[in-house]
Design an enzyme around this catalytic site. Structure first.
Site, PDB file in Angstrom:
ATOM      1  N   GLY A  71      47.590  46.079  27.444  1.00  0.00           N
ATOM      2  CA  GLY A  71      46.130  46.100  27.358  1.00  0.00           C
ATOM      3  C   GLY A  71      45.515  47.222  28.171  1.00  0.00           C
ATOM      4  O   GLY A  71      44.536  47.848  27.747  1.00  0.00           O
ATOM      5  N   ASN A 152      38.297  37.481  31.508  1.00  0.00           N
ATOM      6  CA  ASN A 152      39.544  36.936  32.050  1.00  0.00           C
ATOM      7  C   ASN A 152      39.343  36.083  33.293  1.00  0.00           C
ATOM      8  O   ASN A 152      40.208  35.286  33.636  1.00  0.00           O
ATOM      9  CB  ASN A 152      40.515  38.081  32.370  1.00  0.00           C
ATOM     10  CG  ASN A 152      39.861  39.186  33.162  1.00  0.00           C
ATOM     11  OD1 ASN A 152      38.872  39.777  32.729  1.00  0.00           O
ATOM     12  ND2 ASN A 152      40.374  39.450  34.331  1.00  0.00           N
ATOM     13  N   SER A 200      47.105  42.545  23.872  1.00  0.00           N
ATOM     14  CA  SER A 200      48.272  42.572  24.765  1.00  0.00           C
ATOM     15  C   SER A 200      49.137  41.352  24.470  1.00  0.00           C
ATOM     16  O   SER A 200      48.608  40.261  24.231  1.00  0.00           O
ATOM     17  CB  SER A 200      47.796  42.550  26.220  1.00  0.00           C
ATOM     18  OG  SER A 200      48.895  42.494  27.087  1.00  0.00           O
ATOM     19  N   HIS A 202      51.585  39.810  26.441  1.00  0.00           N
ATOM     20  CA  HIS A 202      52.096  38.874  27.451  1.00  0.00           C
ATOM     21  C   HIS A 202      51.138  37.737  27.803  1.00  0.00           C
ATOM     22  O   HIS A 202      51.484  36.822  28.546  1.00  0.00           O
ATOM     23  CB  HIS A 202      52.563  39.613  28.716  1.00  0.00           C
ATOM     24  CG  HIS A 202      51.478  40.132  29.605  1.00  0.00           C
ATOM     25  ND1 HIS A 202      51.075  39.468  30.734  1.00  0.00           N
ATOM     26  CD2 HIS A 202      50.735  41.256  29.550  1.00  0.00           C
ATOM     27  CE1 HIS A 202      50.133  40.177  31.336  1.00  0.00           C
ATOM     28  NE2 HIS A 202      49.899  41.257  30.634  1.00  0.00           N
ATOM     29  N   CYS A 330      44.853  40.731  38.659  1.00  0.00           N
ATOM     30  CA  CYS A 330      44.974  42.159  38.959  1.00  0.00           C
ATOM     31  C   CYS A 330      44.265  42.520  40.257  1.00  0.00           C
ATOM     32  O   CYS A 330      44.549  43.542  40.851  1.00  0.00           O
ATOM     33  CB  CYS A 330      44.397  42.974  37.804  1.00  0.00           C
ATOM     34  SG  CYS A 330      45.095  42.517  36.217  1.00  0.00           S
TER      35      CYS A 330
HETATM   36  C1  LIG Z   1      40.712  41.200  29.814  1.00  0.00           C
HETATM   37  C2  LIG Z   1      41.947  41.970  30.147  1.00  0.00           C
HETATM   38  N1  LIG Z   1      42.057  43.220  29.726  1.00  0.00           N
HETATM   39  C3  LIG Z   1      43.149  43.957  29.988  1.00  0.00           C
HETATM   40  C4  LIG Z   1      44.195  43.444  30.715  1.00  0.00           C
HETATM   41  C5  LIG Z   1      45.387  44.279  30.981  1.00  0.00           C
HETATM   42  O1  LIG Z   1      46.420  43.991  30.066  1.00  0.00           O
HETATM   43  P1  LIG Z   1      47.924  44.385  30.398  1.00  0.00           P
HETATM   44  O2  LIG Z   1      48.364  43.468  31.501  1.00  0.00           O
HETATM   45  O3  LIG Z   1      48.662  44.163  29.119  1.00  0.00           O
HETATM   46  O4  LIG Z   1      47.919  45.822  30.801  1.00  0.00           O
HETATM   47  C6  LIG Z   1      44.123  42.125  31.194  1.00  0.00           C
HETATM   48  C7  LIG Z   1      45.194  41.563  32.019  1.00  0.00           C
HETATM   49  O5  LIG Z   1      44.948  40.851  32.977  1.00  0.00           O
HETATM   50  C8  LIG Z   1      42.963  41.366  30.891  1.00  0.00           C
HETATM   51  O6  LIG Z   1      42.826  40.105  31.313  1.00  0.00           O
END
Ligand SMILES: Cc1ncc(COP(=O)(O)O)c(C=O)c1O
Length: 388
Positions: A71, A152, A200, A202, A330
């Site tokens: 993502g 998220n 994404s 995972h 994150c």
């Molecule tokens: C809303 C959102 N966008 C993007 C990402 C990033 O995705 P990836 O972990 O596949 O890089 C996340 C991951 O936490 C997410 O929750």
């Protein structure tokens, strides 16, 4: 210790059927999808099959889907690629919103450093962006609007369809980050009316390190990486065939189960919400009451009554065997309050005293009293310590 995993928004375990689908492409059929021989053709067929299945699941054409490393990369490619193409037509303005994932917000900041002008719109107390605010922010030079489908941290679902209805008529493409919405709520590129969309694997029981960017045919968009001609030259690099196959299997699995599974998880989520409310009457539930992902519960404890650090809450819950998050995974590890909760108007103390529970396939009703009991115990213990 029996551990309870309630952090499916951070990541999910690989489903057994997904692993099974991937296995041949990690061993016997390991070819490079660009090779002309039997091994290469097998890999290429599997890759294109996966692309077809994922595209179909979101209402796209296979030629509109580009595999990425996840993502984060898809968000970067969407924004950077669309803006670079737009600059050639004299358009240099980008609109996004304050509760986006860092993969979008930090890319916006990067584009600002690159000379683009960026408007980051405010969200309301429930984390929602108003389509009218997007309309007001549009300029003749607006090149892209990037608004996530579902948040998220708090689960709020954004009015992407309404936004694209306004902007697309004015020739401004919309990008949406659907990493958290796919498999939870309907995601269809035609229905949403978007030009770019991020996925994404995972978060939906697929492998880590693979995602995809949808780019509607005819959308001005440039590749960011340069190299071999893979992904029709738009995203070069030897393709991750096994993961692409796993990604397709995961998408089909969650879509097949979606309605039934989301109803089940919503019941669990609502029951935990009731239990926590009964134990802590002043608890604040974050996110929109109606437009919210069904499997996600984010609660803030009353910081005035019991100041608490989210990270300490998470650590203490973990010591008792319950895996939750204090906000976005994150940003975990940083002591900063969540930018999403601050954007929603929570004060820094309340934002820090927040726990996010996200349910998934492995969770059951029997876990609820255990989890609620552990939250009570941990909060009481931490309150005593902070009051000393
Ligand atoms: C809303 C959102 N966008 C993007 C990402 C990033 O995705 P990836 O972990 O596949 O890089 C996340 C991951 O936490 C997410 O929750």
């Amino acid at each position: 210790m029996d551990r309870i995993y309630l952090d499916h928004t951070a990541t999910t375990p690989l489903a057994p059927s997904v692993l099974e689908a991937m296995q041949p492409y990690l061993t016997g059929e390991f070819g490079n999808a660009s090779s002309a021989h039997w091994f290469g053709r097998k890999a290429k067929d599997a890759l294109e099959g996966a692309r077809n299945r994922i595209a179909r699941a979101i209402g796209a054409k296979p030629s509109e889907l580009f595999f990425t490393s996840g993502g984060t990369e898809a968000n970067n490619l969407a924004i950077q690629g669309a803006l670079r193409a737009a600059r050639k037509r004299g358009k240099t303005h980008l609109i996004s919103e304050a509760a986006e994932h860092h993969a979008v917000l930090d890319t916006c900041e990067y584009m600002r450093d690159e000379g683009f002008s960026v408007t980051v719109l405010e969200v309301d107390a429930e984390g929602r962006l108003s389509p009218e605010s997007v309309e007001r922010a549009l300029q003749p030079g607006t090149a892209l609007v990037s608004v996530m489908h579902a948040n998220n941290e708090v689960g709020t679902i954004q009015p992407v369809k309404e936004i694209s209805r306004i902007t697309v008529g004015r020739g401004v493409p919309v990008h949406t980050d659907a990493v958290q919405s796919v498999g939870k709520i309907p995601v269809d590129v035609e229905d949403l009316g978007v030009q770019l969309l991020t996925l994404s694997a995972h978060k939906i029981y697929g492998p880590k390190g693979i995602g995809a960017l949808y780019v509607r045919q005819g959308t001005a968009w440039e590749p960011v990486f340069h190299g071999g001609g893979q992904e029709r030259g738009k995203r070069p690099g030897t393709e991750n065939v096994a993961s692409a196959v796993g990604f397709a299997a995961a998408v089909e699995l969650v879509l097949e189960e979606r309605e039934r599974e989301m109803q089940r998880l919503q019941l669990l989520r609502d029951a935990l919400q009731r239990e926590l409310r009964a134990a802590f009457p002043r608890i604040l539930v974050n996110g929109h009451p109606d437009f919210r992902l069904p499997h996600l519960l984010s609660v803030s404890f009353d910081a005035g009554a019991m100041p608490m650090e989210g990270e300490m809450l998470v650590t203490n819950m973990d010591l008792e065997g319950v895996a939750v998050s204090s906000g976005s995974a994150c940003t975990s590890g940083s002591v900063q309050p969540s930018h999403v909760l601050l954007a929603m108007g929570r004060d820094p103390g309340t934002a820090k005293a927040t726990l996010r529970f996200s349910f998934g396939r492995g969770n059951s009703q029997e876990e609820l009293p255990i989890v609620a009991g552990i939250v009570r115990q941990v909060v009481e213990r931490m309150t005593k310590v902070t009051r000393k």
